[in-house]
Design a protein around this motif. Sequence first.
Motif, PDB file in Angstrom:
ATOM      1  N   LYS A 241      -3.476   0.970  -1.743  1.00 10.65           N
ATOM      2  CA  LYS A 241      -4.287   1.753  -0.805  1.00 10.65           C
ATOM      3  C   LYS A 241      -4.900   0.863   0.272  1.00 10.65           C
ATOM      4  O   LYS A 241      -4.915   1.210   1.463  1.00 10.65           O
ATOM      5  CB  LYS A 241      -5.387   2.492  -1.568  1.00 10.65           C
ATOM      6  CG  LYS A 241      -6.241   3.411  -0.700  1.00 10.65           C
ATOM      7  CD  LYS A 241      -7.261   4.171  -1.534  1.00 10.65           C
ATOM      8  CE  LYS A 241      -8.125   5.081  -0.668  1.00 10.65           C
ATOM      9  NZ  LYS A 241      -7.324   6.142  -0.020  1.00 10.65           N
ATOM     10  N   SER A 245      -1.270   1.784   5.459  1.00 11.19           N
ATOM     11  CA  SER A 245      -1.872   2.497   6.590  1.00 11.19           C
ATOM     12  C   SER A 245      -1.968   3.995   6.340  1.00 11.19           C
ATOM     13  O   SER A 245      -2.639   4.705   7.089  1.00 11.19           O
ATOM     14  CB  SER A 245      -1.041   2.245   7.847  1.00 11.19           C
ATOM     15  OG  SER A 245       0.303   2.679   7.651  1.00 11.19           O
ATOM     16  N   SER A 246      -1.309   4.478   5.284  1.00 15.05           N
ATOM     17  CA  SER A 246      -1.300   5.906   4.986  1.00 15.05           C
ATOM     18  C   SER A 246      -0.783   6.094   3.561  1.00 15.05           C
ATOM     19  O   SER A 246      -0.205   5.170   2.974  1.00 15.05           O
ATOM     20  CB  SER A 246      -0.386   6.656   5.959  1.00 15.05           C
ATOM     21  OG  SER A 246       0.960   6.268   5.748  1.00 15.05           O
ATOM     22  N   GLU A 248       1.810   7.702   2.685  1.00 10.73           N
ATOM     23  CA  GLU A 248       3.259   7.501   2.752  1.00 10.73           C
ATOM     24  C   GLU A 248       3.595   6.013   2.755  1.00 10.73           C
ATOM     25  O   GLU A 248       4.567   5.574   2.109  1.00 10.73           O
ATOM     26  CB  GLU A 248       3.840   8.170   4.006  1.00 10.73           C
ATOM     27  CG  GLU A 248       3.757   9.676   4.025  1.00 10.73           C
ATOM     28  CD  GLU A 248       2.356  10.210   4.306  1.00 10.73           C
ATOM     29  OE1 GLU A 248       2.092  11.381   3.953  1.00 10.73           O
ATOM     30  OE2 GLU A 248       1.518   9.445   4.865  1.00 10.73           O
ATOM     31  N   ASP A 249       2.776   5.231   3.458  1.00 10.92           N
ATOM     32  CA  ASP A 249       2.990   3.786   3.506  1.00 10.92           C
ATOM     33  C   ASP A 249       2.735   3.152   2.144  1.00 10.92           C
ATOM     34  O   ASP A 249       3.382   2.164   1.785  1.00 10.92           O
ATOM     35  CB  ASP A 249       2.080   3.161   4.565  1.00 10.92           C
ATOM     36  CG  ASP A 249       2.458   1.719   4.890  1.00 10.92           C
ATOM     37  OD1 ASP A 249       3.670   1.415   4.923  1.00 10.92           O
ATOM     38  OD2 ASP A 249       1.540   0.897   5.087  1.00 10.92           O
TER      39      ASP A 249
END
Length: 437
Positions: A241, A245-246, A248-249
């Motif tokens: 986390k 950056s997201s 999905e990332d």
Amino acid sequence: MLELDDIQSGVLRPRPSPYVATYILLRIDERSAGRELMRRLGAAVTPASDPGSAAADPGLGVALTYHGLEALGVPRDSLDSFAWEFRQGMAARAKTLGDDGESSPEHWEPPLGTSEVHVVLTALSPNQARLEAALDRAHTALRALGGITALWRQDCHALSTGKEPFGFRDGISHPAIEGSGIPGSNPHEAPLKPGEFVLGYPDETGGISPMPRPDVLGRNGTYVAFRKLHQRVAAFRQYLKDAASSPEDEEVLAAKMMGRWRSGAPLALCPHHDVPGLGADASRNNDFHYSDDPTGYKTPPASHIRRANPRDASVAGVVRLHRMIRRGTAYGPELPDGVLEDDGVDRGLMFAFIGAHLGRQFEFVQAEWVNGGEFLGLGDAKDPIAGAHDGAGDFSFPKRPIPRRLQGLSRFVVTRGGEYCFMPGLRALRWLAELQT
């Protein structure tokens, strides 16, 4: 041809799924009781020639430590003929294995790594009720026998999803072995010589895998490295986390570190997005190689699965000399999805690494491939997931226009203990039962 009727089923046959399992450690207090135990186990262990029982009935495997063989009264010349790593024991090999800091033997769960452990029993069953019934019968028999002390028990389970505590599908890869009749999971990998896994047969060096003396004791046996590995699931999630950056990332980073998406789908076949159907398809999820991806734009060279088995990639050394059979079973409850704080519950994997050469298989992979990077030209970089990191580790993977680098890796997997064992053939169990000295 392999003498399948004399080889323990757990050596060659993949485990059914789903299943439950229990590891039990025993100490032999009276030599006569230990020999009688070997006689009873010899009649109870399922041979590898029986293909169907593991999926229907509780299965049993038995292995002995060096101290266990001593307790049974195995003659000194026989004891001295075993592999020297086995004679030393896993705790003594800690530095080589990367078991330092909080993973060092001084922090292991007792009695793991001590001379108290003599016998390791592994019981597997398709369901908990059958397993408990079988264990109740075994405990009754042990109490009646006397002279044997049960020291430790670890209950494990394999989920129907096939996932391990970090959330990745597990148990996908299994090598094919000449003469076993059991297919491997990678159609690109030629079957390995049986002496890589079973003592007394031709191995990949062109010789015969060395056996302990006498032949009746060594032939059709193998070595097993048992490991209890605690997994810091919350810490792994939090690291992803913080680095991503997201959401999905996060999944991309997790896949790059492992070499597969959590579904089991390999990056080698779907590098840009997960394909859950591929991950669940046993006929396709291991059907790939690395030679078409030398730089690692799809599967990073430093990812976990590419380190553990570089396949046909160009690396220092001969990959086939370092192949092992790997069995991993989860223990402890799953951490609920989305939880980022440690709940204090012990969870992880009980591992069994099976091979005829402890030094050039299990120890080599741990020291050179998991906790080193020279074979990849990566210096001292460690496995991003299983490596012995100290909080300052890093992981880089190829990405256009510039590579992406993750820093501050901590130890996500902590060794809680382990044992080097010898897993005898069925005739060897009877030989041990009939010792007279």
